[in-house]
Each structure stands twice: as C-alpha cells, then as structure tokens.
Design an enzyme around this catalytic site. Structure first.
Site, short mmCIF file in Angstrom:
data_model
loop_
_atom_site.label_atom_id
_atom_site.label_comp_id
_atom_site.label_asym_id
_atom_site.label_seq_id
_atom_site.Cartn_x
_atom_site.Cartn_y
_atom_site.Cartn_z
CG ASP A 1 -2.12 0.89 1.04
OD1 ASP A 1 -3.25 0.40 1.00
OD2 ASP A 1 -1.90 2.12 0.88
CB THR B 1 -12.07 1.67 -9.14
OG1 THR B 1 -13.02 0.88 -8.40
CG2 THR B 1 -10.89 0.79 -9.51
CG PHE C 1 -18.91 -11.35 -6.66
CD1 PHE C 1 -18.01 -12.23 -7.24
CD2 PHE C 1 -19.66 -10.52 -7.49
CE1 PHE C 1 -17.87 -12.30 -8.63
CE2 PHE C 1 -19.52 -10.58 -8.88
CZ PHE C 1 -18.63 -11.49 -9.45
NE ARG D 1 -23.12 -10.48 1.28
CZ ARG D 1 -23.82 -11.36 2.02
NH1 ARG D 1 -25.02 -11.07 2.46
NH2 ARG D 1 -23.28 -12.52 2.33
N GLY E 1 -36.08 0.59 2.48
CA GLY E 1 -35.33 1.38 3.47
C GLY E 1 -35.05 2.77 2.94
CB CYS F 1 -19.96 -1.61 -4.19
SG CYS F 1 -18.32 -2.09 -3.67
C1 UDX Z 1 -11.70 -0.43 -3.88
C2 UDX Z 1 -12.76 0.05 -4.83
O1 UDX Z 1 -13.56 0.99 -4.16
C3 UDX Z 1 -13.60 -1.12 -5.27
O2 UDX Z 1 -14.51 -0.69 -6.29
C4 UDX Z 1 -12.73 -2.18 -5.85
O3 UDX Z 1 -13.53 -3.30 -6.15
C5 UDX Z 1 -11.64 -2.57 -4.87
O4 UDX Z 1 -10.90 -1.43 -4.42
P1 UDX Z 1 -11.75 -0.60 -1.36
O5 UDX Z 1 -10.80 -1.66 -0.97
O6 UDX Z 1 -12.91 -0.29 -0.50
O7 UDX Z 1 -12.36 -0.94 -2.75
O8 UDX Z 1 -10.87 0.73 -1.59
P2 UDX Z 1 -10.17 1.52 -0.41
O9 UDX Z 1 -10.74 1.10 0.89
O10 UDX Z 1 -10.18 2.94 -0.85
O11 UDX Z 1 -8.66 0.93 -0.46
C6 UDX Z 1 -7.82 1.18 -1.55
C7 UDX Z 1 -6.38 1.06 -0.98
O12 UDX Z 1 -5.46 1.11 -2.06
C8 UDX Z 1 -6.04 2.22 -0.03
O13 UDX Z 1 -5.48 1.69 1.14
C9 UDX Z 1 -4.99 3.03 -0.80
O14 UDX Z 1 -3.99 3.58 0.03
C10 UDX Z 1 -4.39 1.95 -1.68
N1 UDX Z 1 -3.79 2.50 -2.90
C11 UDX Z 1 -4.54 3.31 -3.69
C12 UDX Z 1 -2.47 2.15 -3.21
O15 UDX Z 1 -1.82 1.42 -2.48
N2 UDX Z 1 -1.92 2.64 -4.37
C13 UDX Z 1 -2.62 3.47 -5.19
O16 UDX Z 1 -2.07 3.91 -6.20
C14 UDX Z 1 -3.95 3.82 -4.85
C1 UDX Z 2 -22.39 -4.92 -2.24
C2 UDX Z 2 -22.69 -6.25 -2.89
O1 UDX Z 2 -23.63 -6.94 -2.08
C3 UDX Z 2 -21.40 -7.07 -2.99
O2 UDX Z 2 -21.67 -8.28 -3.65
C4 UDX Z 2 -20.39 -6.27 -3.80
O3 UDX Z 2 -19.16 -6.96 -3.90
C5 UDX Z 2 -20.13 -4.94 -3.13
O4 UDX Z 2 -21.35 -4.22 -2.96
P1 UDX Z 2 -21.98 -3.91 0.14
O5 UDX Z 2 -22.12 -2.62 -0.62
O6 UDX Z 2 -20.82 -4.09 1.04
O7 UDX Z 2 -21.94 -5.14 -0.93
O8 UDX Z 2 -23.26 -4.09 1.06
P2 UDX Z 2 -24.72 -4.72 0.84
O9 UDX Z 2 -24.98 -5.61 1.97
O10 UDX Z 2 -24.86 -5.25 -0.53
O11 UDX Z 2 -25.68 -3.44 0.99
C6 UDX Z 2 -25.53 -2.39 0.07
C7 UDX Z 2 -26.55 -1.32 0.42
O12 UDX Z 2 -27.87 -1.76 0.10
C8 UDX Z 2 -26.59 -0.94 1.90
O13 UDX Z 2 -26.75 0.46 2.00
C9 UDX Z 2 -27.84 -1.65 2.42
O14 UDX Z 2 -28.42 -0.95 3.50
C10 UDX Z 2 -28.73 -1.60 1.21
N1 UDX Z 2 -29.72 -2.67 1.17
C11 UDX Z 2 -29.30 -3.96 1.02
C12 UDX Z 2 -31.07 -2.35 1.20
O15 UDX Z 2 -31.43 -1.17 1.33
N2 UDX Z 2 -31.98 -3.34 1.12
C13 UDX Z 2 -31.61 -4.65 0.99
O16 UDX Z 2 -32.47 -5.52 0.93
C14 UDX Z 2 -30.22 -4.97 0.95
#
Ligand code: UDX
Ligand code: UDX
Length: 434
Positions: free
Chosen positions: A30, A86, A152, A154, A256, A263
C-alpha cells in the site's frame, strides 16, 4: 505460490489475508505508509468482523506481510492483484482508473519471470485489455498474462463471502493464467465452490451487472413501498410474497432509506457511463439511480411529517449512521443526505453509531452531537429515527426509551419494529411502506 496484493483497503486486505489462509505467501502493498506501519503492528485500519484475527494468524505464520515497496514484491511474485480504489471520478461518474494504471506501470517495470497480473478492483469493461497494453508498452520483454477476478464481498461479511463464495469468476486469456489461478483457489474445491472461467470482458461486466441488478432490486422495492403506503399494503408482506418465487429470491428486497456504500452508488454510475460511451441505453439503471436519490429525500419528508410538519427546533435522536451494520464505512451512507437536510431546517441532531461516528463526524454538518450511548441520544428527544439496523437497536427497551424522550415519535427507516409494540410503549410509529 507468491502473491502480491496492491491496495490494502477493504477489498485488498480481506483478499490478501484470505489468500494467505489458503496457503499462499502474500505481500500486501500500500502506498499509505501509516497504513502499512499500522498493519505491521497488527492494527487493522478498517472495521471488518474477524479480519484482525485472520491477519494476526497469517502474519504470525509468515504467510502475510505488508510493504510500501511495490517493486521488490512484484519481482518475486507469481500473481499480482490490483485492488486499489476505483472511486467515482468527480463530476462525470466514470470510475477513476488513475490508481489502476499507475499500479500497472509500476508493476511492468519490476516484472521478473512469468507473472499473472489480476484486476481485483471493480473496473470498467475493457480495463484488463488496457492494462495489458500499458504493461506491454512499459516492458515489451516481460512474460505475463492479464486476468480479471472481480470481488463479490459485502462489507461486514467479507471474509465469509470470500471463504464460501457463490462462485469465483476468472476472466483469462491463456491456459497458463487459468492454471495458476485455479491453483490459488484450489482450497475452495473442498466446498466445491463453482469456478466460472470466461473472457476478460465478460468477467468485468459480470461484476457491474450483478451489482447493478442487486441495486435494481432495492430501488424496485423502495418504489413499491410508496405504493404500499398509498394503498395500505405492507411492503414486508409484498417482499415476502414476491421472494417465495424462486425466480425472484427473497434477498435484497428490504425497503429502506436507499442503498449506500462504496459499491452500488459507484458501480451503477460507472455502468451508465460505460453504456453511454458505447452508445447504448441503460434506462433501467438510470432509473435505479434516480429512485435511490429520491428515496433519501422521501425519508426527510417522512421525518418532517412525523414531527407534525416541521423539524425546526426539534431534537432528533438518530440511531445508526453507517451505510449498513457491521461496518465503519460511511461512503454514500443515506445519513449523509438525510441529516444535513434536517439540520438545514433547524433540527437539533443527537447521533449514535457503534462504529461509524469517527468516520461520520468530518462528513456531517457542525453542531451534531455524537453520543456515547443510546440513552444519551434519546434523552429529551422529540423523535427517534432508526437509520441503520445495527443489532444494538433491534431490542430497545421501548418503555424506558419513551420515558427518556420529550416527544413520542419513532421513525423506523429499516422496518425493524412492529406497530403494536410501539403503541404499547405510547410511541407514535412510522416506517417505510407499511
Ligand atoms: C476499492 C474500490 O472501491 C472497489 O470498487 C474495488 O472493487 C476494490 O478497491 P476498497 O478496498 O474499498 O475498494 O478501496 P479503499 O478502501 O479505498 O482501499 C484502496 C487502498 O489502495 C487504499 O489503502 C490506498 O492507500 C491503496 N492505494 C490506492 C495504493 O496502495 N496505491 C494506489 O495507487 C492507490
Ligand atoms: C455490495 C454487494 O452486495 C457485494 O456483492 C459487492 O461486492 C459490493 O457491494 P456492500 O455494498 O458491502 O456489498 O453491502 P450490501 O450488503 O450489498 O448493501 C448495500 C446497500 O444496500 C446498503 O446500503 C444496504 O443498507 C442496502 N440494502 C441492502 C437495502 O437497502 N436493502 C436490501 O435488501 C439490501
């Protein structure tokens, strides 16, 4: 097998620790030094149930390490995963790929021996091929393949989702890449987790299409909830009745305040941009985005109405701030749209959340009180709003709550409670779609 995971965020850290649990030797890279230092000391920068133990166990076993030095890690790797952020690009809704391409260039300069570079981040269709081009251009002699392996996971159940996936999707272009990835995921054979092998573009689109469809289910039931309120139907009963049809399924039909997170909001916007770029329509997903935004606005009106038409000078206790339970993540949480609207109209907010208050504070207006206990939040409140269905809020002592409040309004945005229970406690109850 040596694996490098670039990006130690929600996705990279969980995926890296799980691959180590599978027996691979994983280096999480990282660019944030403080994040790497924290991880080396066993401190996890995000809240994800079970992650701390998983990281500690694999780090102690020497299968999991952390570094800021991408070059050295890549030189010894068989597989390099790109799991950097991303995020949605300011203004146009595109997925911002600058971190992905920056990582690809750095990888290319350090490749030694045959290596598979794998997109784990959610990236627009065609990105893997673009990464291939960047790698080729930067290091024409390198021996590599590119693959797509979308996640995938959550939040709040990410480790379980990784260890017991409905499927593993592998977008590959060569037998060698497929063989290496199958070898990495071999431990999942024990639970016969299906592995879908397809081409790069299909693997990338599966991720967007799946997320957009899940978001569609949520906006669908949220729109149905409006009709339920007008016709006297109960949206929970409607959802239950629909979900008993195996073709529909009973998941993701909870009405809700709208979906949030890192995501759905980002991936629906990105999918719409991808469709636009290729000159095809995505009217359904456009509508999903619109319905979600209006659902949050409807919640403000619901709260205002429950307070007799105005929230001015009213003290509102808000239970839950994060976008869903079991996470500290505030990205696109409905609270970020709903609370400022109430404050603008003169409401006084007392907020509580088991994990999210530190994340939420800089994102919300000044003047909001952050309470260390539910009791502190509800004392002298004119209304209680249940925003996020944390377990802590599912078994409230409603008699005690009613006694501590100044008013008697309870707005349940997650349909956790039933009306009779509220009436017994002398509370006036409103919820979504019932
Ligand atoms: C991210 C995206 O939001 C998601 O759509 C994708 O599927 C997976 O990566 P997330 O892990 O939640 O999901 O991102 P985030 O929590 O922002 O973590 C990204 C990490 O990458 C951070 O720790 C950041 O410091 C690191 N990073 C980012 C690097 O190490 N190098 C870079 O150039 C940019
Ligand atoms: C989602 C997808 O489920 C996962 O497969 C993907 O990899 C990343 O995005 P996440 O965003 O972590 O996962 O949470 P999730 O449990 O899917 O809920 C997403 C949002 O939808 C939350 O704000 C939740 O409150 C809302 N939600 C979910 C509803 O409002 N109603 C539902 O029945 C389910």
């Amino acid at each position: 097998m040596n694996v490098v995971m670039i990006g130690a965020g929600y996705v990279g850290l969980v995926s890296g620790a799980c691959f180590a649990e599978f027996g691979a030797r994983v280096t999480c890279v990282d660019k944030q030094t403080e994040r790497v230092d924290a991880l080396r000391q066993g401190r996890i920068p995000i809240y994800e149930p079970g992650l701390e133990d998983l990281v500690a166990r694999n780090a102690a076993a020497g299968r999991l390490s952390f570094s800021t030095d991408l070059g050295t890690a890549v030189a010894n790797a068989d597989l390099v995963f790109i799991a950097v952020g991303t995020p949605t690009r300011r203004g146009d809704g595109h997925a911002d790929l600058k971190y992905v391409y920056a990582a690809a260039e750095e990888i290319a300069a350090n490749l030694v021996g045959y290596t598979v570079i794998v997109d784990k981040s959610t990236v627009p269709v065609g990105t893997a091929r673009e990464v291939q081009r960047v790698l080729q251009k930067t290091n024409p002699d390198a021996d590599f393949d590119v693959a797509s392996n979308p996640e995938f996971l959550r939040e709040g159940s990410a480790i379980g989702d990784f260890m017991r996936p409905d499927r593993v999707v592998l977008g590959v272009e060569s037998e060698r890449a497929e063989a290496l990835l199958r070898e990495l995921y071999r431990p999942l054979n024990l639970i016969e987790a299906p592995i879908l092998v397809t081409d790069l573009e299909s693997a990338e689109l599966i991720k967007y299409a799946a997320n957009a469809f899940l978001a569609t289910k949520i906006s669908f039931i949220n729109e149905m909830s409006q009709l339920c309120e007008k016709t006297g139907a109960d949206v929970n009963a409607v959802a239950k009745g629909m979900g008993m049809d195996k073709r529909i399924g009973n998941k993701f039909l909870h009405a809700g305040p709208g979906y949030g997170g890192s995501c759905f909001p980002k991936d629906t916007l990105a999918l719409n941009r991808i469709a636009q770029e290729h000159g095809v329509s995505s009217r359904i997903v456009e509508a999903v985005v619109e319905v979600n935004a209006s659902q949050k606005a409807r919640m403000v009106a619901k709260i205002r109405e429950a307070l007799g038409g105005s929230e001015a000078d009213k003290r509102i206790a808000v239970l839950g701030l994060t976008f869903k339970p079991e996470t500290d993540d505030m990205r696109d949480a409905p609270a970020l749209a709903i609370l400022p609207a109430l404050v603008d109209r003169g409401a006084e907010i007392a907020a509580h959340d088991p994990q999210g208050m530190a994340e939420a504070r800089p994102l919300l207006p000044e003047g909001i009180q952050y309470c260390d206990s539910i009791t502190e939040a509800v004392t002298d409140a004119d209304a209680v709003v249940l925003m996020t269905e944390w377990n802590q809020y599912r078994g409230l002592d409603l008699q005690a709550l009613a006694k501590a409040m100044r008013g008697d309004v309870f707005v349940d945005l997650r349909n956790v409670y039933e009306r009779p229970l509220m009436q017994q406690a002398g509370l006036r109850y409103t919820s979504v779609g019932r």
